[in-house]
Design an enzyme around this catalytic site. Structure first.
Site, PDB file in Angstrom:
ATOM      1  CD  GLU A 230      -2.584   1.614   0.208  1.00 43.59           C
ATOM      2  OE1 GLU A 230      -2.425   2.736  -0.300  1.00 43.59           O
ATOM      3  OE2 GLU A 230      -3.404   0.773  -0.230  1.00 43.59           O
TER       4      GLU A 230
ATOM      5  CD  GLU B  10      -3.029   8.474   0.124  1.00 42.05           C
ATOM      6  OE1 GLU B  10      -3.790   9.278   0.669  1.00 42.05           O
ATOM      7  OE2 GLU B  10      -2.991   8.311  -1.109  1.00 42.05           O
TER       8      GLU B  10
ATOM      9  N   GLY C  69      -7.604   2.100   1.634  1.00 43.77           N
ATOM     10  CA  GLY C  69      -7.749   2.708   0.322  1.00 43.77           C
ATOM     11  C   GLY C  69      -8.697   3.891   0.300  1.00 43.77           C
TER      12      GLY C  69
ATOM     13  CG  HIS D 232     -48.040  -2.862  10.270  1.00 43.61           C
ATOM     14  ND1 HIS D 232     -48.024  -1.929   9.254  1.00 43.61           N
ATOM     15  CD2 HIS D 232     -48.912  -2.399  11.214  1.00 43.61           C
ATOM     16  CE1 HIS D 232     -48.862  -0.951   9.562  1.00 43.61           C
ATOM     17  NE2 HIS D 232     -49.412  -1.207  10.749  1.00 43.61           N
TER      18      HIS D 232
END
Length: 463
Positions: free
Chosen positions: A33, A35, A39, A442
């Site tokens: 990676e 950075e 991500g 409901h």
């Protein structure tokens, strides 16, 4: 030279999930990676944007507290604090990924990775030093970034991408958003809710143009009601950033007009991160800015794979994760089923939210199906009325002959948490009759799925 079973290039929701699954399956695994772990999704995309949108939602509640019989005096926002909360959420999630890497004994290699022949990756660290690593299988998961149009070059100040939009130091008084996909409309909603005067420019006839046309029309009506200026069948031809503000020349069917704003946000899609990672040197095939792969994510060069935004599938975090898991399970020799790209849910987290899966009405008709279509508006929902969130509807599309659930399209509060019912139902090949006879609780928003199905089969009770 360090040797691994699997090396994953990139640690976004495709890369880190792939690495964890690989480790679970007993592979010695490393992630490269350049950075931050997680991500774009965790650091500059999915997660921090949702934090911004939550602040917008709470602010809207405060502004409309009287609608709920409550009194709130002098409700206001602190733009810096809103942005800082979002960044804090992102940092917390990234630390969570660090924890998962340690827990699963995955080596994290910091630096920019470049593919080499012989199943090797060369990694250049921040000091410019390089080191080579080798693996039996190398998986590219380098993701994508904001795409730039020639007519809309980004300078990071007056013309920005999603990354800058997430961390502006000062709230703009006026903003132009170019593009009305998920990124564009989410930021348009956020800034409008915060008090910025927003204009959204879309090249196609409808906002969120990939959605069912009924959803697009309802969404556009809602945006206009919220005070957002909507320009469809329009394009930004050029921008002038020489003055204190930015002037955008917008072409419409009526001609050209110039719109002035503090900031223009370019949200016109993504560009894959496939440059300078060694694809050409190895002869790995690409087409239309995507790496060519088979159904198991193998490239044309043995031992090299690709998943996520760099491949032709939908550029969505959950797609990247699913692809990575399938990729390593296939490498392990497990019996796996190829991903059904026709059953991938899409979600937009503006207000109202949008969620959809399967065919639109137009697509289903063009495919030759005879249809049963039902719509149930949230204005007829007891839970929606009680919540004060009566905007939107659920639309279901069934094949009239066999009852196959062809598509489901939702717009309204919380629908991104409801679409999974349709995804699972379609995966299990359920029929409209089965959905109708599955008792839904409901009062809930989700019972509108059953009600819409009842409408499709002329059995609706509450309309």
């Amino acid at each position: 030279m360090s040797k691994y079973d699997i090396i994953v290039l990139g640690s976004g929701p495709g890369g880190y999930v792939t690495a964890i699954r690989a480790s679970q399956l007993g592979f010695k695994t490393a992630v490269i990676e350049k950075e931050s772990l997680g991500g774009v999704c965790l650091n500059w995309g999915c997660i921090p944007t949702k934090a911004l949108l939550k602040s917008a939602e709470v602010f809207n509640y405060l502004k409309h507290a009287e609608d709920y019989g409550l009194t709130v005096k002098e409700a206001d926002k602190d733009f810096d604090a809103v942005v800082n909360r979002s960044r804090g959420v992102a940092e917390g999630m990234s630390k969570g990924v660090q924890f998962l890497m340690k827990k699963n004994k995955i080596d994290v290699i910091k630096g920019f990775g470049k593919l080499k022949s012989g199943k090797k990756v060369e990694v250049k660290d921040k000091d410019g030093k390089t080191k080579e690593y080798q693996a039996d299988h190398i998986i590219v998961a380098t993701g994508a970034r904001s795409r730039e149009l020639p007519s809309l070059p980004q300078d990071g100040e007056k013309v920005i991408g999603y990354r800058e939009a997430m961390s502006l130091k000062k709230q703009p008084k006026k903003m132009i958003v170019v593009g009305s996909g998920a990124i564009g409309v989410e930021f348009a909603h956020f800034y409008n809710a915060m008090g910025t005067e927003v204009t959204i420019v879309e090249y196609l006839p409808n906002l969120v143009p990939l959605e069912d046309v009924d959803v697009s029309k309802e969404f556009q009506k809602s945006f206009k009601k919220a005070g957002i200026k909507v320009m469809t069948n329009a394009s930004v031809e050029s921008v002038d950033t020489s003055g204190k503000t930015v002037k955008a020349k917008v072409k419409t069917k009526k001609g050209e007009e110039t719109i002035e704003a503090d900031v223009v946000l370019s949200a016109v899609g993504i560009k894959t991160n496939i440059e300078n990672i060694g694809l050409e040197d190895l002869g790995i095939k690409t087409e239309k800015d995507k790496i060519t792969v088979n159904e198991w994510y193998q490239t044309n060069v043995p031992g090299y794979y690709a998943i996520g935004d760099v491949t032709p599938g939908a550029a969505l975090a959950h797609v990247a994760s699913a692809e990575g898991i399938l990729c390593v399970e296939k490498i392990k020799g497990m019996k796996v089923e190829a991903l059904d790209y026709g059953n991938i849910p899409g979600c937009t987290y503006a207000s109202p939210e949008i969620a959809s899966v399967g065919m639109t009405e137009k697509e289903a008709k063009e495919a030759g199906y005879e249809l049963k279509i039902g719509k149930f508006p949230f204005s007829a929902s007891g839970k929606a009325s009680a919540s004060g969130q009566k905007e939107g509807f659920i639309k279901v599309i069934y094949d009239a002959k066999y009852g196959e659930w062809l598509g489901c399209h939702m717009i309204g509060a919380g629908v991104t948490d409801m679409i999974a019912e349709a995804v699972l139902g379609r995966k299990l090949e359920t029929t409209g009759h089965e959905v109708l006879k599955a008792v839904h609780p409901h009062p809930t928003m989700s019972e509108a799925v059953m009600e819409a199905t009842a409408a499709a089969y002329d059995e609706v009770i509450h309309l």
